[in-house]
Write an enzyme that holds these catalytic residues in place. Structure first.
Site, PDB file in Angstrom:
ATOM      1  N   LYS A   1      -3.737 -23.519 -43.988  1.00  0.00           N
ATOM      2  CA  LYS A   1      -4.260 -22.327 -44.644  1.00  0.00           C
ATOM      3  C   LYS A   1      -3.875 -21.068 -43.878  1.00  0.00           C
ATOM      4  CE  LYS A   1      -8.701 -20.222 -45.963  1.00  0.00           C
ATOM      5  NZ  LYS A   1     -10.175 -20.324 -45.822  1.00  0.00           N
ATOM      6  N   GLN A   2      -3.773 -21.193 -42.533  1.00  0.00           N
ATOM      7  CA  GLN A   2      -3.562 -20.012 -41.706  1.00  0.00           C
ATOM      8  C   GLN A   2      -3.031 -20.416 -40.335  1.00  0.00           C
ATOM      9  OE1 GLN A   2      -7.944 -19.914 -42.059  1.00  0.00           O
ATOM     10  NE2 GLN A   2      -7.853 -18.751 -40.151  1.00  0.00           N
TER      11      GLN A   2
ATOM     12  N   GLU B   1      -8.490 -24.444 -42.048  1.00  0.00           N
ATOM     13  CA  GLU B   1      -9.528 -25.135 -42.802  1.00  0.00           C
ATOM     14  C   GLU B   1      -8.976 -26.091 -43.846  1.00  0.00           C
ATOM     15  OE1 GLU B   1     -11.894 -21.869 -44.165  1.00  0.00           O
ATOM     16  OE2 GLU B   1     -12.880 -21.605 -42.231  1.00  0.00           O
TER      17      GLU B   1
ATOM     18  N   TRP C   1     -16.263 -15.806 -36.566  1.00  0.00           N
ATOM     19  CA  TRP C   1     -15.392 -15.564 -35.416  1.00  0.00           C
ATOM     20  C   TRP C   1     -14.521 -14.330 -35.634  1.00  0.00           C
ATOM     21  CZ3 TRP C   1      -9.984 -17.872 -34.804  1.00  0.00           C
ATOM     22  CH2 TRP C   1      -9.358 -18.037 -36.048  1.00  0.00           C
ATOM     23  N   ASP C   2     -14.471 -13.858 -36.871  1.00  0.00           N
ATOM     24  CA  ASP C   2     -13.657 -12.691 -37.216  1.00  0.00           C
ATOM     25  C   ASP C   2     -13.899 -11.526 -36.259  1.00  0.00           C
ATOM     26  OD1 ASP C   2     -13.990 -14.474 -39.365  1.00  0.00           O
ATOM     27  OD2 ASP C   2     -13.450 -12.945 -40.836  1.00  0.00           O
TER      28      ASP C   2
END
Length: 456
Positions: free
Chosen positions: A286-287, A176, A49-50
């Protein structure tokens, strides 16, 4: 040309990042951008998806013809995405793989891979963002509308109505460290947008007189489109009355909070030092996840809810992913949190030049590079593309004396410049373009016209 004045290190790093993005992009419509560009073997050259969420914004604003090529890769793998959906038991729609090269799923760990259904909404978001920025009618007719339709169909098969709400269960969001949950806020927000954009695309095709052939070819009915609209309207977006925030998912707030401060520094990133099941049982991110949804779909939550959510997730996010700080930077900019915005931008722009994650030997972090561009353009400059023009709401972070960049909007080329407490947006070619600033709305009719004001 994206230039930061007053911080030579950040400026040089930005030039390096944009060069890497430019040279990493596929140009034939048959390939995309690998997560590590062309610089190393990390992730085996796979696409994630980046590309759509972190790199496409750069190309859409500066080289839309290349952006269309990147979207073309997804269209050419649409049939494989349909097949992937059937493999996972879905009777209709297209499910793009989490990681791939030729369109087939290459993810080896489905909990933090295949289960990230938001990839479908991410690609749909990129399609609609490209059309909004370019007004490329030919693209929407030939490819984009079909992609929006098939991705919307997937959500109708994944989700279901219950007690007047549309729910999406058993998915993984961008974070994640939290897997297989019900009603991940980001995923549901993406699905809502996807369904709305599919309906909007069908309306545009009807306005242009090409709906009939398109609908007949793909078996579209009015009832199906009405179903999309109803599901979007009823989409459940988690909200906690006690905290006044958007929880990341239905069960997130039921978990104990991971003590980040007490975790030894040599235990980061957590995914390399703790078993995934241990992480899944805690509130630790994580983000950016819900914060990313607030950046992309800020109209779905009031500003005070977004700020409380931002403060909440600040405390439990490790930023172990290089995709995180840039998003927190943009949201801090929009909330008027200058100190936090500057801190989150920090060394992100120098991630690979300084090897801050200790793994640049495996390849550069191309998504972070695109994210830093977004932080500068969409964060500090406050640029937003709207259906009827562009908006800016800029400020200069401490240590910068100026900022300038060019961008394109629907065939017009514009230049943004900021220095000495003032900014201006100048029309270089094309027009007319409506520009909305905090002071007023104006219309740039011909090259040389400009909108200007004081930075906040």
């Amino acid at each position: 040309d994206t230039t930061i004045l007053g911080d030579s290190d950040a400026n040089l790093s930005m030039q390096f990042n944009l060069y890497q993005l430019f040279q990493s992009a596929g140009r034939d419509g048959l390939c995309s951008i690998a997560a590590k560009g062309l610089s190393g073997e990390g992730y085996e050259g796979h696409y994630f998806w980046d590309t759509e969420m972190y790199m496409m914004p750069f190309f859409t604003l500066t080289m839309p013809q290349l952006a269309r090529k990147l979207l073309g890769y997804r269209y050419r793998t649409l049939e494989a995405a349909r097949e992937n959906a059937r493999l996972l038991g879905h009777l209709k729609g297209a499910l793009y793989p989490w990681r791939t090269i030729d369109g087939r799923e290459c993810s080896g760990y489905f909990l933090a891979g295949t289960a990230q259904y938001h990839i479908v909404g991410d690609i749909a978001y990129a399609v609609s963002a490209y059309y909004n920025a370019t007004g490329d009618r030919e693209y929407l007719i030939a490819e984009g509308a079909e992609m929006l339709l098939e991705t919307a169909r997937l959500w109708m098969d994944v989700g279901h109505m219950a007690q007047g709400r549309f729910l999406i269960n058993c998915v993984t969001g961008p974070d994640e460290y939290t897997c297989l949950v019900n009603n991940n806020y980001y995923t549901n927000a993406c699905a809502k947008n996807n369904l709305e954009q599919a309906v909007r695309a069908a309306q545009l095709l009807e306005e242009w007189g090409v709906y009939g052939e398109w609908a007949a070819r793909l078996g579209v009915t009015r009832e199906e489109l009405d179903g999309f609209a109803c599901a979007a309207e009823a989409m459940y977006l988690p909200y906690d009355e006690t905290l006044g925030i958007n929880p990341q998912d239905d069960s997130f707030l039921q978990k104990p909070v991971w003590d980040i401060a007490a975790t030894p520094r040599d235990k980061f990133p957590l995914l390399l030092n703790y078993h995934p099941l241990q992480l899944y049982r805690y509130q630790v991110c994580k983000q950016a996840d819900t914060v990313l949804a607030h950046v992309l779909f800020e109209e779905l939550a009031a500003k005070d809810v977004r700020e409380r959510s931002f403060r909440y997730y600040e405390k439990i996010t490790t930023h172990d992913s290089s995709l995180s700080n840039c998003i927190f930077c943009i949201e801090a900019c929009r909330l008027g949190l200058r100190r936090e915005a500057r801190a989150y931008f920090g060394d992100s722009v120098k991630t690979d030049l300084l090897n801050t994650h200790g793994n640049s030997k495996d390849g550069i972090h191309t998504a972070n590079m695109g994210g830093c561009y977004m932080a500068v353009v969409n964060g500090f400059a406050g640029l937003r593309l709207c259906a009827d023009g562009v908006k800016v709401d800029p400020f200069l972070p401490e240590g910068w004396t100026g900022l300038r960049f060019s961008f394109q909007y629907r065939g017009s080329r514009l230049r943004f410049e900021m220095a000495d407490g003032r900014y201006r947006v100048r029309l270089l070619a094309g027009g007319p373009v409506s520009v909305l600033t905090p002071e007023r709305a104006c219309r740039l009719e011909r090259p040389g016209d400009e909108a200007e004001g004081k930075t906040r």
